[in-house]
Scaffold this motif. Structure first.
Motif, mmCIF file in Angstrom:
data_model
loop_
_atom_site.group_PDB
_atom_site.id
_atom_site.type_symbol
_atom_site.label_atom_id
_atom_site.label_comp_id
_atom_site.label_asym_id
_atom_site.label_seq_id
_atom_site.Cartn_x
_atom_site.Cartn_y
_atom_site.Cartn_z
ATOM 1 N N ALA A 1 0.492 12.389 11.822
ATOM 2 C CA ALA A 1 0.136 11.123 11.180
ATOM 3 C C ALA A 1 -0.707 11.153 9.988
ATOM 4 N N VAL A 2 -1.497 12.136 9.805
ATOM 5 C CA VAL A 2 -2.294 12.322 8.744
ATOM 6 C C VAL A 2 -1.656 12.116 7.284
ATOM 7 N N MET B 1 -9.428 6.452 13.864
ATOM 8 C CA MET B 1 -8.685 7.051 15.163
ATOM 9 C C MET B 1 -8.437 8.662 15.032
ATOM 10 N N LEU B 2 -7.808 8.986 13.828
ATOM 11 C CA LEU B 2 -7.543 10.149 13.682
ATOM 12 C C LEU B 2 -8.668 11.249 13.639
ATOM 13 N N TYR C 1 -6.885 3.712 11.393
ATOM 14 C CA TYR C 1 -6.173 4.609 11.855
ATOM 15 C C TYR C 1 -6.860 5.790 11.194
ATOM 16 N N MET D 1 0.916 5.967 3.109
ATOM 17 C CA MET D 1 1.029 4.676 3.459
ATOM 18 C C MET D 1 -0.088 4.172 2.486
ATOM 19 N N SER D 2 -1.112 4.798 2.098
ATOM 20 C CA SER D 2 -2.425 4.587 1.312
ATOM 21 C C SER D 2 -1.931 3.954 -0.159
ATOM 22 N N VAL E 1 -1.091 14.451 15.280
ATOM 23 C CA VAL E 1 -2.154 14.201 14.301
ATOM 24 C C VAL E 1 -1.747 14.659 12.997
ATOM 25 N N TYR F 1 1.166 -2.972 2.341
ATOM 26 C CA TYR F 1 1.623 -3.332 3.682
ATOM 27 C C TYR F 1 2.130 -2.385 4.553
ATOM 28 N N ALA F 2 1.710 -2.027 5.962
ATOM 29 C CA ALA F 2 2.283 -1.127 6.721
ATOM 30 C C ALA F 2 3.002 -2.064 7.796
ATOM 31 N N TYR G 1 0.767 1.885 -0.604
ATOM 32 C CA TYR G 1 1.307 0.676 -0.545
ATOM 33 C C TYR G 1 0.369 -0.453 -0.001
ATOM 34 N N LEU H 1 2.874 6.292 15.111
ATOM 35 C CA LEU H 1 1.431 6.119 14.899
ATOM 36 C C LEU H 1 0.765 5.158 16.058
ATOM 37 N N ASP H 2 1.424 4.197 16.416
ATOM 38 C CA ASP H 2 1.120 3.279 17.437
ATOM 39 C C ASP H 2 0.959 3.903 18.611
ATOM 40 N N VAL I 1 -5.233 -1.735 7.878
ATOM 41 C CA VAL I 1 -4.904 -0.956 8.855
ATOM 42 C C VAL I 1 -5.366 0.426 8.722
ATOM 43 N N LEU I 2 -5.433 0.937 7.524
ATOM 44 C CA LEU I 2 -5.830 2.442 7.322
ATOM 45 C C LEU I 2 -7.064 2.782 7.459
ATOM 46 N N LEU J 1 -1.080 -6.975 8.327
ATOM 47 C CA LEU J 1 -0.249 -5.776 7.847
ATOM 48 C C LEU J 1 -0.992 -5.017 6.607
ATOM 49 N N ARG J 2 -1.999 -5.711 6.192
ATOM 50 C CA ARG J 2 -2.280 -5.014 4.789
ATOM 51 C C ARG J 2 -2.892 -3.593 4.864
ATOM 52 N N VAL J 3 -2.263 -2.812 4.388
ATOM 53 C CA VAL J 3 -2.694 -1.153 4.352
ATOM 54 C C VAL J 3 -4.319 -1.010 4.571
ATOM 55 N N LEU K 1 -0.156 8.709 6.856
ATOM 56 C CA LEU K 1 -1.445 7.827 6.339
ATOM 57 C C LEU K 1 -1.587 8.065 4.804
#
Lengths: 205, 205
Positions: free
Chosen positions: B153-154, A200-201, A197, B160-161, B150, B165-166, B163, B128-129, A193-194, A188-190, B157
């Protein structure tokens, strides 16, 4: 292409019970990883199976693997080689599966240099925790005993500082639970995951 | 003196379900933390209790807390202040208890600046998933829909960056399980454990 798996390195001082904890992990319900079988030049013992307990090889074969850059890490103990073949690790990670290594501290540092994004777990003897309770309680040990314990603990802390996590092996089933939390949490660490994603984007555009 | 507790920051975009997940954590068997009740200037709603749901204060009282440096973080939403009183957090951490904050992304970044060793958890919408599955599946959405998703989601993200954990909030009970793994695992991080042991050994000499 599946998300690349995570490399999990379980290590710690000799005699701490790495093998027992690893076996318990493999027998647990969790078991969401592949174990990388080590390669060795030591003799097969009764009951051991080639490819399960170790890949048993001659000294010449092992040194050829080293020369060909096929070992992720290796070391010598009591005149025998022990090490981790690179190919299985890479192929399994590429399939999106986590890979568990159970190796000595020397080997773990070689892996750290090559795979900094692996999760490094240091299994500690309960001594450290016991020491803590004794020091907190005071008066139960003489000065010489305390000094010997402290010196040993300082050495272990120096090793530990090169790892991401410290897991006390007080009870095998508790150590296994802790390691399972670490594996789940690390996924789960960003930072892991980042990338996924973002890639993907980027492809979506 | 007990080991200092850990600060856990649960945050994420508005509407992601932070409050629901936090409530579920407080009702779970795990519950090995104290929740820091926020302070607000908005009016108390029927059924709410001062000191449980929020500390309800006047605008003047809240601004005095800010002026006295008594707020760990705060922000204004729709004309009202919301924030985290510093004192409860510090006292509870000093008692060796973990403290959970459930706050907006803006506040989380203020905490990040002041308490870099807190564990920062970003709750993500399942979008996102879902997006991932849709993009992998292809052909199920038109181009405009995909582009809108998209873009959203961007933006997420980028937040999120900041943090550690996500955690996807697909199902509340799964999100809670993931957060519990993170809390257990964070307590095993060498950087937290090492300071504690080093201090213990220094005092032993």
């Amino acid at each position: 292409m599946p998300e690349r798996g995570m490399l999990i390195v379980l290590s710690g001082p000799s005699g701490v019970g790495k093998g027992t904890v690893r076996q318990a992990m493999m027998n647990s319900g969790f078991r969401d990883f592949k174990y990388s079988v080590s390669m060795t030049t030591r003799k097969m013992r009764p009951g051991e199976v080639d490819g399960v307990d170790y890949y048993f090889r001659t000294k010449e074969q092992f040194e050829e693997e080293i020369a060909n850059g096929q070992m992720l890490e290796y070391a010598q103990y009591v005149g025998n080689y022990y090490g981790t073949p690179l190919r299985y690790v890479n192929e399994t990670l590429d399939q999106g599966r986590d890979v568990l290594l159970e190796i000595e501290v020397n080997g773990a540092m070689q892996v750290r240099a090559k795979c900094p994004d692996a999760a490094f777990i240091f299994l500690t003897p309960p001594d450290l925790d016991e020491l803590k309770h004794r020091l907190e309680g005071r008066g139960t040990d003489d000065q010489a005993t305390i000094e010997r314990r402290v010196a040993k603990a300082v050495g272990e802390l120096k090793m530990m500082s090169n790892y991401d996590y410290a897991v006390v092996n007080d009870k095998v089933e508790l150590a296994v639970e802790r390691i399972e939390s670490i594996i789940k949490s690390e996924h789960l660490r960003v930072q892991r995951v980042l990338d996924h994603y973002t890639e993907m984007l980027t492809h979506a555009k």
